[in-house]
Write a protein that holds these residues in place. Structure first.
Motif, mmCIF file in Angstrom:
data_model
loop_
_atom_site.group_PDB
_atom_site.id
_atom_site.type_symbol
_atom_site.label_atom_id
_atom_site.label_comp_id
_atom_site.label_asym_id
_atom_site.label_seq_id
_atom_site.Cartn_x
_atom_site.Cartn_y
_atom_site.Cartn_z
ATOM 1 N N ALA A 1 47.334 -30.144 -19.422
ATOM 2 C CA ALA A 1 47.948 -29.354 -20.484
ATOM 3 C C ALA A 1 47.254 -28.014 -20.625
ATOM 4 C CB ALA A 1 47.885 -30.117 -21.809
ATOM 5 N N VAL A 2 48.015 -27.059 -21.159
ATOM 6 C CA VAL A 2 47.499 -25.715 -21.423
ATOM 7 C C VAL A 2 47.364 -25.541 -22.927
ATOM 8 C CG1 VAL A 2 47.931 -23.238 -21.181
ATOM 9 C CG2 VAL A 2 48.600 -24.807 -19.348
ATOM 10 N N VAL A 3 46.277 -24.947 -23.368
ATOM 11 C CA VAL A 3 46.071 -24.672 -24.784
ATOM 12 C C VAL A 3 46.912 -23.460 -25.173
ATOM 13 C CG1 VAL A 3 44.396 -24.103 -26.583
ATOM 14 C CG2 VAL A 3 43.740 -25.612 -24.697
ATOM 15 N N VAL A 4 47.907 -23.682 -26.021
ATOM 16 C CA VAL A 4 48.788 -22.602 -26.474
ATOM 17 C C VAL A 4 48.125 -21.798 -27.579
ATOM 18 C CG1 VAL A 4 51.045 -22.067 -27.488
ATOM 19 C CG2 VAL A 4 50.813 -23.956 -25.851
ATOM 20 N N SER A 5 47.447 -22.487 -28.494
ATOM 21 C CA SER A 5 46.721 -21.824 -29.583
ATOM 22 C C SER A 5 45.653 -22.775 -30.090
ATOM 23 C CB SER A 5 47.668 -21.413 -30.718
ATOM 24 O OG SER A 5 48.239 -22.554 -31.332
ATOM 25 N N ALA A 6 44.624 -22.200 -30.721
ATOM 26 C CA ALA A 6 43.526 -22.998 -31.253
ATOM 27 C C ALA A 6 43.185 -22.510 -32.655
ATOM 28 C CB ALA A 6 42.303 -22.910 -30.344
ATOM 29 N N ASP A 7 43.040 -23.442 -33.581
ATOM 30 C CA ASP A 7 42.722 -23.124 -34.972
ATOM 31 C C ASP A 7 41.329 -23.668 -35.292
ATOM 32 O OD1 ASP A 7 42.623 -22.646 -37.666
ATOM 33 O OD2 ASP A 7 44.178 -24.077 -38.220
ATOM 34 N N TYR A 8 40.426 -22.767 -35.673
ATOM 35 C CA TYR A 8 39.059 -23.156 -36.002
ATOM 36 C C TYR A 8 38.741 -22.921 -37.476
ATOM 37 C CZ TYR A 8 38.847 -22.487 -30.927
ATOM 38 O OH TYR A 8 39.104 -22.528 -29.582
ATOM 39 N N SER A 9 39.769 -22.824 -38.319
ATOM 40 C CA SER A 9 39.566 -22.480 -39.727
ATOM 41 C C SER A 9 38.785 -23.557 -40.478
ATOM 42 C CB SER A 9 40.904 -22.227 -40.423
ATOM 43 O OG SER A 9 41.744 -23.367 -40.308
ATOM 44 N N SER A 10 39.053 -24.814 -40.213
ATOM 45 C CA SER A 10 38.302 -25.903 -40.844
ATOM 46 C C SER A 10 37.919 -26.897 -39.759
ATOM 47 C CB SER A 10 39.135 -26.566 -41.949
ATOM 48 O OG SER A 10 40.405 -26.969 -41.447
ATOM 49 N N THR A 11 38.740 -27.933 -39.572
ATOM 50 C CA THR A 11 38.570 -28.823 -38.426
ATOM 51 C C THR A 11 39.388 -28.284 -37.269
ATOM 52 O OG1 THR A 11 38.301 -30.726 -39.907
ATOM 53 C CG2 THR A 11 38.835 -31.193 -37.616
ATOM 54 N N ASN A 12 38.805 -28.235 -36.109
ATOM 55 C CA ASN A 12 39.494 -27.658 -34.958
ATOM 56 C C ASN A 12 40.785 -28.408 -34.625
ATOM 57 O OD1 ASN A 12 37.217 -26.115 -34.908
ATOM 58 N ND2 ASN A 12 36.500 -26.795 -32.899
ATOM 59 N N HIS A 13 41.818 -27.634 -34.294
ATOM 60 C CA HIS A 13 43.085 -28.194 -33.816
ATOM 61 C C HIS A 13 43.621 -27.283 -32.722
ATOM 62 C CE1 HIS A 13 43.796 -31.521 -36.594
ATOM 63 N NE2 HIS A 13 43.241 -30.767 -37.524
#
Length: 209
Positions: free
Chosen positions: A114-126
């Protein structure tokens, strides 16, 4: 004769308290675990999640207090053991869902690059993922399952995902929460039963005063 009757009533009360604690703890774990395993529809899973994480644990705390009929409401107390049972029950609902997701992936999971489309590090990583051939993967990848701080948009990861879109994907590493869940379950049942016994004792003491 009266002493025997009172002893019999206490025994029955303990059995009922144990059965009720067992029902609440088992219900929390079962509802949380079966949601992703079956898989249940989103609305049903959401309702089951509320029961597993909040309603059943609260019932394990409040029902023994509210059923102390002879003690005036203002004098009723909550045993600390019942609070431990509440926390353990809530944890069962939360971690039981994760264990159910792992079981679902073991049964019907598909391995893919899989390719990472977007990453959110605001609280818990997603991390939002998409297979290399363009299919979206849902839900997102959590931090505990491979969305580390070092992962960024465009990176390629090897993951295992749920074609039903219910269980959260993971990085395919084996893991087991059996011992942890068994410990939580035991704590919820034992402490809930103990708390109910203590509160029944206060009830009898008030009745005998």
């Amino acid at each position: 004769m009266v002493r025997w009757q009172r002893a019999h009533i206490r025994t029955v009360g303990r059995v009922i308290g144990w059965a009720f604690s067992l029902l609440c703890a088992g219900g929390s774990l079962g509802l949380a675990w079966f949601g992703p395993v079956v898989p249940l529809p989103t609305v049903v899973r959401a309702a089951g999640g509320w029961f597993a994480i909040l309603i059943l644990p609260l019932a394990s705390l409040l029902v023994p207090v509210l059923t102390l009929r002879r003690v005036p409401r203002k004098k009723r107390k909550v045993a600390w053991q019942s609070i431990v049972s509440l926390v353990a029950g809530m944890a069962l609902g939360f971690f039981g869902s994760a264990a159910g997701g792992a079981a679902a992936l073991a049964d019907r999971g598909v391995s893919a690059d899989a390719v990472v489309v977007s990453a959110d590090y605001s609280s818990t990583n997603h991390c939002e993922l998409r297979t290399v051939d363009g299919r979206d993967i849902s839900p997102s990848l959590s931090e505990s399952n491979g969305c580390w701080d070092s992962v960024s948009k465009g990176d390629e990861l090897s993951v295992r995902y749920d074609p039903e879109g219910v269980a959260s994907p993971d990085d395919g590493r084996p893991g087991s929460d059996t011992v942890f869940l068994a410990t939580l379950f035991g704590a919820a049942v034992v402490m809930g039963t103990w708390g109910g016994v203590r509160q029944s004792k206060w009830d009898r003491e008030y009745d005998d005063a």
